[in-house]
Design an enzyme around this catalytic site. Structure first.
Site, PDB file in Angstrom:
ATOM      1  N   ASP A  12       0.837  -1.201   0.000  1.00 43.98           N
ATOM      2  CA  ASP A  12       0.000   0.000   0.000  1.00 43.98           C
ATOM      3  C   ASP A  12       0.873   1.253   0.000  1.00 43.98           C
ATOM      4  OD1 ASP A  12       0.829  -0.528   2.684  1.00 43.98           O
ATOM      5  OD2 ASP A  12      -0.750   0.792   3.439  1.00 43.98           O
TER       6      ASP A  12
ATOM      7  N   GLU B 240      -0.040  -1.004   5.741  1.00 42.95           N
ATOM      8  CA  GLU B 240       1.048  -0.563   6.604  1.00 42.95           C
ATOM      9  C   GLU B 240       0.986   0.932   6.890  1.00 42.95           C
ATOM     10  OE1 GLU B 240       5.009   0.954   7.794  1.00 42.95           O
ATOM     11  OE2 GLU B 240       3.838   1.487   6.017  1.00 42.95           O
TER      12      GLU B 240
END
Length: 377
Positions: free
Chosen positions: A79, A141
């Site tokens: 991400d 994350e």
């Protein structure tokens, strides 16, 4: 390259890591929107012979099982922060004249992810591979830890995270960044009484109630701490603040997020105690813990980590930001950050990574995993 029969782009794990980085950057994957890139990564990994592939949500885990005695975990998040007009990727010269990739994720951390994906694909069946490999490409994350895909795997499939050492592809300037600092984020809230500003004495200004706390934070002197020969620099800061009803109204609520980044010699409880001592909250001001994650000590004394240090020519420094090395540290697995890119470009609109860093990290990683002679420095 796209395939009309698939709902996601097809990526070539064997292409040059620079090209693979660009391909991953071009798949938009801000936090909570990782399905497309996870689908692409899973599909590519399932084309490899003799590799075990599992998926937990939008986290993909691939493993070799060649009985090589020790296991190295290669982990990276897929991400990014929200796109800021910086996708698709572009390639050009940076302000130092270096060949450079620009775009969201080039630093944090699709270049590291590309290097790890490429190394896993190239070495999975290579006779020269010294260690079995586990590759973890995980979601969530860049947001609160409750969404972290590595944490989900730890909870739901802990057997997938067994290993002797873990490498995180976080940007580290092509050197090893050891350990990481912990992080606590508090929501500090003050309440008051709403009133017309022309009759302010009838109210109680909630924003004013936060003033002494803000002053305490502004006056705080950050500490530098040496832990296992690595220097960490702590920091206590207000990162968000809100108040206000209308321009002629005394606000009856005010709140702010306060973030403490602490060295790994403190536990979360010790860090919270220190934080509250500094804030010295007055009566009527309360707090709640919005997020708290521990730090991780460097762990540079482990032989398998020493071999990686040798492969990089001994380039080691402390990691200031929190990374998922802390999760591996809790599992008793030594972990370090090792990836291309200058961390100071993380989350910026002009995020960029010199091509030479991607190439360098790729070669060092391949040499380390094959047991080749470390490159000359």
């Amino acid at each position: 390259m796209a395939n009309s029969e698939l709902s996601f782009p097809v990526v070539d794990l064997f292409c040059d890591p620079v090209g693979l980085t660009a391909a991953l950057v071009d798949i938009e994957s801000p936090s909570h929107e990782e399905k497309t890139i996870a689908d692409a990564i899973e599909h590519a990994l399932r084309q490899l012979d003799g590799v075990l592939v599992d998926r937990v949500g939008n986290t993909v885990v691939a493993r070799t099982d060649r009985g090589l005695g020790q296991r190295v975990i290669l982990a990276g998040h897929c991400d990014t922060v929200p796109i800021a007009g910086n996708v698709p990727s572009t390639r050009g010269l940076d302000d130092q004249g270096r060949d450079t990739l620009f775009g969201c994720g080039t630093v944090d951390m699709k270049s590291g992810l590309a290097v790890y994906l490429n190394a896993f694909a190239r070495l999975a069946a290579d006779p020269a591979l010294r260690y079995d490999l586990t590759l973890v490409c995980y979601e969530g994350e860049e947001v609160a830890s409750v969404y972290n895909g590595l944490g989900h795997v730890h909870t739901q499939r802990p057997e997938l995270l067994v290993g002797d050492v873990a490498l995180l592809g976080e940007p580290s300037g092509s050197m090893i960044e050891a350990g990481c600092q912990g992080s606590i984020r508090l929501k500090v809230v003050a309440t008051g009484v709403r009133a017309h500003s022309a009759r302010s004495w009838l109210g109680k200004n909630a924003m004013h109630a936060l003033a002494p706390v803000i002053s305490n934070i502004a006056a705080y002197q950050a500490t530098k701490v040496l832990v296992d020969d690595c220097l960490y620099h702590e920091g206590l800061n207000i990162v968000h603040c809100e108040s206000g009803v209308a321009t002629n109204t005394i606000p009856d609520e005010a709140w702010m997020f306060v973030n403490f980044r602490f060295a790994p010699n403190r536990s979360v409880d010790q860090a919270l105690e220190h934080m509250l001592e500094v804030l010295d909250l007055p009566e009527g001001v309360r707090f709640e813990v919005d997020d708290a994650v521990p730090g991780a000590r460097p762990g540079l004394d482990r032989p398998v980590v020493q071999e990686l240090i040798a492969a990089t020519g001994g380039k080691v420094r402390a990691k200031y930001g929190w990374t998922d090395v802390a999760r591996f540290s809790e599992l008793g697995i030594p972990a370090v950050n090792f990836g291309p890119g200058d961390p100071s470009f993380c989350h910026k609109k002009d995020e960029q990574c010199p091509v030479e860093m991607i190439t360098e990290v790729s070669q060092v990683l391949l040499d380390y995993l094959r047991g080749s002679t470390p490159p000359a420095v």
